[in-house]
Scaffold this motif. Structure first.
Motif, PDB file in Angstrom:
ATOM      1  N   GLU A   1      -5.837   0.821  -9.132  1.00  0.00           N
ATOM      2  CA  GLU A   1      -5.306   1.682  -8.070  1.00  0.00           C
ATOM      3  C   GLU A   1      -3.785   1.743  -8.085  1.00  0.00           C
ATOM      4  O   GLU A   1      -3.106   1.500  -7.089  1.00  0.00           O
ATOM      5  CB  GLU A   1      -5.789   1.212  -6.691  1.00  0.00           C
ATOM      6  N   VAL A   2      -3.228   2.085  -9.235  1.00  0.00           N
ATOM      7  CA  VAL A   2      -1.780   2.190  -9.365  1.00  0.00           C
ATOM      8  C   VAL A   2      -1.434   3.431 -10.175  1.00  0.00           C
ATOM      9  O   VAL A   2      -2.173   3.823 -11.088  1.00  0.00           O
ATOM     10  CB  VAL A   2      -1.191   0.913 -10.003  1.00  0.00           C
ATOM     11  N   THR A   3      -0.324   4.062  -9.836  1.00  0.00           N
ATOM     12  CA  THR A   3       0.193   5.197 -10.601  1.00  0.00           C
ATOM     13  C   THR A   3       1.390   4.740 -11.426  1.00  0.00           C
ATOM     14  O   THR A   3       2.310   4.105 -10.898  1.00  0.00           O
ATOM     15  CB  THR A   3       0.617   6.341  -9.667  1.00  0.00           C
TER      16      THR A   3
ATOM     17  N   ASN B   1      -3.131  -5.271  -8.434  1.00  0.00           N
ATOM     18  CA  ASN B   1      -3.865  -4.454  -7.474  1.00  0.00           C
ATOM     19  C   ASN B   1      -2.856  -3.548  -6.776  1.00  0.00           C
ATOM     20  O   ASN B   1      -2.065  -3.996  -5.947  1.00  0.00           O
ATOM     21  CB  ASN B   1      -4.605  -5.332  -6.464  1.00  0.00           C
ATOM     22  N   GLY B   2      -2.892  -2.269  -7.121  1.00  0.00           N
ATOM     23  CA  GLY B   2      -1.840  -1.375  -6.684  1.00  0.00           C
ATOM     24  C   GLY B   2      -1.951  -0.902  -5.255  1.00  0.00           C
ATOM     25  O   GLY B   2      -0.948  -0.508  -4.653  1.00  0.00           O
ATOM     26  N   ASN B   3      -3.174  -0.886  -4.707  1.00  0.00           N
ATOM     27  CA  ASN B   3      -3.351  -0.363  -3.344  1.00  0.00           C
ATOM     28  C   ASN B   3      -2.731   1.034  -3.211  1.00  0.00           C
ATOM     29  O   ASN B   3      -2.094   1.363  -2.228  1.00  0.00           O
ATOM     30  CB  ASN B   3      -2.754  -1.333  -2.316  1.00  0.00           C
ATOM     31  N   HIS B   4      -2.914   1.826  -4.291  1.00  0.00           N
ATOM     32  CA  HIS B   4      -2.429   3.216  -4.357  1.00  0.00           C
ATOM     33  C   HIS B   4      -0.906   3.318  -4.332  1.00  0.00           C
ATOM     34  O   HIS B   4      -0.351   4.326  -3.904  1.00  0.00           O
ATOM     35  CB  HIS B   4      -3.049   4.066  -3.254  1.00  0.00           C
ATOM     36  N   ALA B   5      -0.243   2.299  -4.834  1.00  0.00           N
ATOM     37  CA  ALA B   5       1.206   2.346  -4.999  1.00  0.00           C
ATOM     38  C   ALA B   5       1.566   3.042  -6.313  1.00  0.00           C
ATOM     39  O   ALA B   5       0.721   3.226  -7.197  1.00  0.00           O
ATOM     40  CB  ALA B   5       1.799   0.941  -4.977  1.00  0.00           C
TER      41      ALA B   5
ATOM     42  N   ASP C   1      -9.261   3.281 -11.647  1.00  0.00           N
ATOM     43  CA  ASP C   1      -8.926   4.035 -10.426  1.00  0.00           C
ATOM     44  C   ASP C   1      -7.426   4.278 -10.309  1.00  0.00           C
ATOM     45  O   ASP C   1      -6.824   4.103  -9.244  1.00  0.00           O
ATOM     46  CB  ASP C   1      -9.433   3.294  -9.182  1.00  0.00           C
ATOM     47  N   SER C   2      -6.822   4.702 -11.393  1.00  0.00           N
ATOM     48  CA  SER C   2      -5.366   4.828 -11.447  1.00  0.00           C
ATOM     49  C   SER C   2      -4.949   6.199 -11.958  1.00  0.00           C
ATOM     50  O   SER C   2      -5.784   7.053 -12.264  1.00  0.00           O
ATOM     51  CB  SER C   2      -4.782   3.719 -12.334  1.00  0.00           C
TER      52      SER C   2
ATOM     53  N   ALA D   1       0.821  -1.208   0.000  1.00  0.00           N
ATOM     54  CA  ALA D   1       0.000   0.000   0.000  1.00  0.00           C
ATOM     55  C   ALA D   1       0.861   1.266   0.000  1.00  0.00           C
ATOM     56  O   ALA D   1       1.774   1.403   0.819  1.00  0.00           O
ATOM     57  CB  ALA D   1      -0.936   0.004   1.203  1.00  0.00           C
ATOM     58  N   LYS D   2       0.596   2.144  -0.944  1.00  0.00           N
ATOM     59  CA  LYS D   2       1.230   3.463  -1.076  1.00  0.00           C
ATOM     60  C   LYS D   2       2.742   3.393  -1.246  1.00  0.00           C
ATOM     61  O   LYS D   2       3.441   4.392  -1.088  1.00  0.00           O
ATOM     62  CB  LYS D   2       0.866   4.360   0.105  1.00  0.00           C
ATOM     63  N   CYS D   3       3.257   2.242  -1.605  1.00  0.00           N
ATOM     64  CA  CYS D   3       4.690   2.110  -1.860  1.00  0.00           C
ATOM     65  C   CYS D   3       5.063   2.811  -3.163  1.00  0.00           C
ATOM     66  O   CYS D   3       4.248   2.906  -4.086  1.00  0.00           O
ATOM     67  CB  CYS D   3       5.068   0.629  -1.951  1.00  0.00           C
ATOM     68  N   VAL D   4       6.299   3.297  -3.267  1.00  0.00           N
ATOM     69  CA  VAL D   4       6.839   3.823  -4.512  1.00  0.00           C
ATOM     70  C   VAL D   4       7.912   2.850  -5.003  1.00  0.00           C
ATOM     71  O   VAL D   4       8.976   2.715  -4.388  1.00  0.00           O
ATOM     72  CB  VAL D   4       7.438   5.227  -4.331  1.00  0.00           C
ATOM     73  N   TYR D   5       7.602   2.145  -6.071  1.00  0.00           N
ATOM     74  CA  TYR D   5       8.537   1.212  -6.685  1.00  0.00           C
ATOM     75  C   TYR D   5       9.331   1.994  -7.740  1.00  0.00           C
ATOM     76  O   TYR D   5       8.802   2.322  -8.801  1.00  0.00           O
ATOM     77  CB  TYR D   5       7.798   0.049  -7.340  1.00  0.00           C
ATOM     78  N   THR D   6      10.582   2.305  -7.453  1.00  0.00           N
ATOM     79  CA  THR D   6      11.399   3.124  -8.343  1.00  0.00           C
ATOM     80  C   THR D   6      12.319   2.235  -9.179  1.00  0.00           C
ATOM     81  O   THR D   6      13.150   1.492  -8.631  1.00  0.00           O
ATOM     82  CB  THR D   6      12.234   4.126  -7.536  1.00  0.00           C
ATOM     83  N   LEU D   7      12.159   2.304 -10.479  1.00  0.00           N
ATOM     84  CA  LEU D   7      12.919   1.471 -11.404  1.00  0.00           C
ATOM     85  C   LEU D   7      14.129   2.246 -11.911  1.00  0.00           C
ATOM     86  O   LEU D   7      14.009   3.400 -12.331  1.00  0.00           O
ATOM     87  CB  LEU D   7      12.041   1.044 -12.576  1.00  0.00           C
TER      88      LEU D   7
END
Length: 433
Positions: free
Chosen positions: A117-119, A89-93, A156-157, A61-67
């Protein structure tokens, strides 16, 4: 099975009760919880690709996965290319490309992908590098955020701050060759979707914001009396591009503050009176570009959404002429600040298209006035229903109001009469794409 998270499968149970047995329920999708770590996300997708069953990834949840590097070197994507049926399912990540990383898109989808739910942010498709055998610059890559070839569902993204690649520069002239044209910019800064067969691109309650198409490359320079090369045409669809068999459905949310690419500058004419290179055309459709195969109607639709603040691409400047040489032509400004539709019928249902702008022409000879601030149609029709409105766009609302019943312009400079040379250039850009 994954060692990076907790994977749950619903087991089937067969219980014998005398002569009776329970029928096993159908297999369910595997589900993997992905820790807040970009390497874990890359591994989870690779393992999902290896599993023939549908898979579901649940992000932290709300994590930022930086590539920071490509996971798929062929397709220049930060994540492994999607090959099967996958739900995220991003859980707003957020999944983003690091700002100082090499240029790569975030996702390349060959499978059946669902994002909830993902950005998706900061992707940048690779720029064109090198030239073809004629000396023309190679095209920039399309789909800065997502390059799509199969069914894609986004709910929802947020798709933000992604950019298609710029075209490469044309080669300079030599004693035996002419200057090359700049390469074309990539299409679909946020999402680029193409399929030769019918696939759906379904976007629901999602914000497509601040994405950009690729700019055209510089024309090569002339030598002696040889002219400069033409600047490259810019990429279409700053926010979204849906081509070929892609059936676009947008419900709710908004397409805002996106921009198509700018046309490339023409090359300099040779020092013995070489003509200046013409500027490249600005990108069509700052917000979303839709074009089906000619003669095949897919009937895309946008429902209950806003299309605001988008900008079509500026035309490229002509190059500088050699002494006594002719000046080059101004690059056309892009049409369809909000939306552009080629060869299809688009329905806008309770949609507001406002405060979008057409691209201005570049500097040079015979600049053509900007047009199509809101909508651009070419061999297409747009139907406005349930209070849909096209208003307040600059310098006008529609290139051809006859194609958009209910669209009214304050003046008629944009209305098309007779043969339109710019339309030829626009179609040619799609074919090159």
């Amino acid at each position: 099975m994954s060692n990076t998270g907790t994977r749950r499968r619903i087991a089937t149970t067969v219980t014998a009760l005398g002569a009776f047995a329970l029928v096993a329920p159908p297999a369910q999708a595997a589900e993997t919880a992905v820790p807040c770590d970009s390497a874990a996300l890359v591994q989870a997708i690779a393992e999902a690709n290896a599993d023939p069953a549908p898979d579901t990834l649940s992000l932290a949840a709300k994590c930022v996965y930086t590539l920071t590097a490509v996971a798929d070197s062929y397709w220049k994507a930060g994540l492994p290319s999607i090959e099967g049926k996958l739900t995220v399912n991003g859980n707003h990540a957020t999944i983003e490309r690091a700002k100082d990383a090499p240029r790569f898109r975030i996702i390349n989808n060959w499978g059946d992908l669902t994002l909830n739910e993902v950005t998706i942010a900061g992707g940048h498709a690779p720029d064109g590098v090198g030239t073809n055998s004629s000396g023309d610059g190679n095209s920039g890559g399309s789909g800065g955020g997502i390059q799509n070839w199969g069914p894609l569902t986004i709910t929802d993204s947020v798709i933000s701050g992604n950019t298609a690649g710029s075209g490469g520069p044309g080669a300079d002239a030599t004693a035996t060759t002419y200057a090359g044209s700049g390469g074309s910019g990539g299409f679909g800064g946020g999402v680029s979707s193409y399929s030769s067969s019918r696939v759906t691109l379904t976007i629901t309650r999602t914000s497509i914001i601040g994405n950009a198409g690729g700019s055209g490359g510089l024309g090569g320079n002339g030598v002696a009396a040889k002219p400069g090369g033409r600047g490259g045409s810019a990429g279409y669809g700053g926010g979204i591009e849906a081509l070929g068999g892609t059936v676009l459905r947008i419900t709710g949310g908004g397409v805002s503050d996106n921009s198509a690419g700018s046309g490339g500058k023409g090359g300099t004419g040779g020092a013995e009176g070489g003509r200046a290179g013409n500027g490249g055309s600005g990108g069509v459709a700052g917000g979303a570009f839709v074009s089906s195969s000619r003669g095949v109607l897919l009937n895309p639709a946008i429902v209950g959404a806003t299309v605001t603040g988008n900008q079509a691409g500026r035309g490229g400047d002509a190059g500088v002429a050699g002494p006594g040489g002719y000046s080059g032509f101004s690059g056309y400004g892009g049409r369809g600040g909000g939306l552009a539709v080629f060869d299809d019928n688009l329905t806008l249902d309770e949609v507001k298209v406002s405060d979008n702008a057409a691209g201005e022409p570049g500097a040079g000879s015979y600049p053509q006035p900007a047009s199509g601030g809101g909508l651009h149609t070419l061999g297409a029709r747009v139907t406005l229903v349930n209070g849909a409105v096209v208003s307040g766009n600059r310098p006008d609302n529609c290139v051809s109001p006859a194609d958009v019943p209910g669209c009214v312009n304050d003046f008629r400079t944009a209305e098309v009469h007779g043969h339109d040379r710019r339309a030829d250039a626009e179609r040619a850009a799609v074919i090159r794409r």
